[in-house]
Enzyme design. Sequence first.
Site, PDB file in Angstrom:
ATOM      1  N   HIS A  88     127.258  44.794  -9.819  1.00 38.80           N
ATOM      2  CA  HIS A  88     128.341  45.631  -9.302  1.00 38.80           C
ATOM      3  C   HIS A  88     128.048  47.110  -9.496  1.00 38.80           C
ATOM      4  CE1 HIS A  88     131.721  43.342  -7.698  1.00 38.80           C
ATOM      5  NE2 HIS A  88     131.381  42.367  -8.520  1.00 38.80           N
ATOM      6  N   GLU A  95     136.481  39.597 -18.825  1.00 42.29           N
ATOM      7  CA  GLU A  95     137.145  39.491 -17.527  1.00 42.29           C
ATOM      8  C   GLU A  95     136.785  38.141 -16.893  1.00 42.29           C
ATOM      9  OE1 GLU A  95     137.168  41.910 -13.258  1.00 42.29           O
ATOM     10  OE2 GLU A  95     135.452  42.078 -14.616  1.00 42.29           O
ATOM     11  N   HIS A  96     135.504  37.888 -16.724  1.00 40.43           N
ATOM     12  CA  HIS A  96     135.002  36.620 -16.181  1.00 40.43           C
ATOM     13  C   HIS A  96     134.255  35.865 -17.278  1.00 40.43           C
ATOM     14  CE1 HIS A  96     135.577  38.115 -12.003  1.00 40.43           C
ATOM     15  NE2 HIS A  96     135.059  39.252 -12.449  1.00 40.43           N
TER      16      HIS A  96
END
Length: 446
Positions: free
Chosen positions: A265, A333-334
């Site tokens: 990302h 988060e993940h």
Amino acid sequence: MSEISFHDLSRLDSSQRAGLLKRAEADLSVFREKVRPIIDAVKEEGDVALVRFAREFDKAKVSKDNLKVSPAEFEAAFASVDQDVIESIEFGISNIRKFHEEQRPETMWLKEVRPGVYAGDRYTPISSVALYVPRGKGAFPSVTMMTSVPAVIAGVPQIAIVTPPTPDGSVDAATLVAARIAGVETVYKCGGAQAVAAVAYGTETVKPAVKIVGPGSPFVVAAKSLLSSVIDTGLPAGPSEAIIFADESVDGALAALDVLIEAEHGPDSSAYIVTHSRKVAEAALAAIPGYWSKMTEQRVEFSRAVLTGKRGGIVLTRSLEESYRFINDYAPEHLEILSREPLAHLGHITEAAEILMGPHTPVTIANFVLGPNAVLPTSRWARTYGPLSVHDFVKRSSVGYVTSTAYPELAMHARRLARYEGFSSHENAVSELRQPYLDAHRSDPA
């Protein structure tokens, strides 16, 4: 070429271990100082400032006349996006819609908590919301899907998307396609801190909103923090982060494949493989360079910065229990659980915004088409926040109703407590002073 970061927890002291938990926006002070004048300019100058910042930061040809996407731009977007991409957007939105429809609460519920005493909740949509869709490191129609669908299902009457324009002054075409399919027709061409300020204060073109949701850069996160007294900034969603947990039953090369998902990302992302198996760790180390050869140059640059830096790489633990502790401390988060028996690990992990189990459930599927929301809390906020949901777009009111027969008992207990706390008006309101009004109410015709 820099080496992939390898963190052996057995060799780290407490401060070094704590350093692994830090995210890019851990210290927002520098970003706050940079965005403060941007916020002030938008507040004072409105559209003029938005146009200036679009040209300065996004190098985009935007004017006051086209800050809002026109119907013709929506039509052009549908004409330019490949039909197979539109089909996949429709597929993803279908699953996202089905999932979030199940989240929708009852409009109102009332329960009799004592004879003649009724209490409950009523849910109504918030009046307006802005959905932030980033663009700086790529195009994200998936964020449009994830933010728009629950807002529409919740029944928010005023929904608008804010997103950075492209250099030619347009908005990413697939983002517009996703917006319309999801049910959102208002899109503004502004991003970054200036977009947060625009929806907080309003401009000549941009309508103010009472809430903004959606992930963004540290600049966006900083702007939200400065404007949190003006607009509800929702769950904290900053740069991407993930932990790929792998036990000894899986190939480390699979963990390597998946750790690159969020690492690509941007250089401000965070991504770790966590394992107690040295064999898995070594297999992952060996596999990552081969996957880089199959990625685009920009995504290799981003993911290499993450995996060779302080916020990524491989974490080798001494045991399963130490892996669980690290994951819970990190609160990702993940989180992927790569194991032949992922359910065996699930009960040990309590601090993660999203938990994906088994080799058939990579973050990619969850980010686009699984159904649960992929807008998730970052920076350890998974300890207190959950994923974006329909509940983020509704507000809850308590509802109460007391009958005449139940009133005396409740009034007596409330009067005692009011007297103890020293609130004379509270006490008076449930004293004999009220009785004449209650008697009159009882005698009123139905």
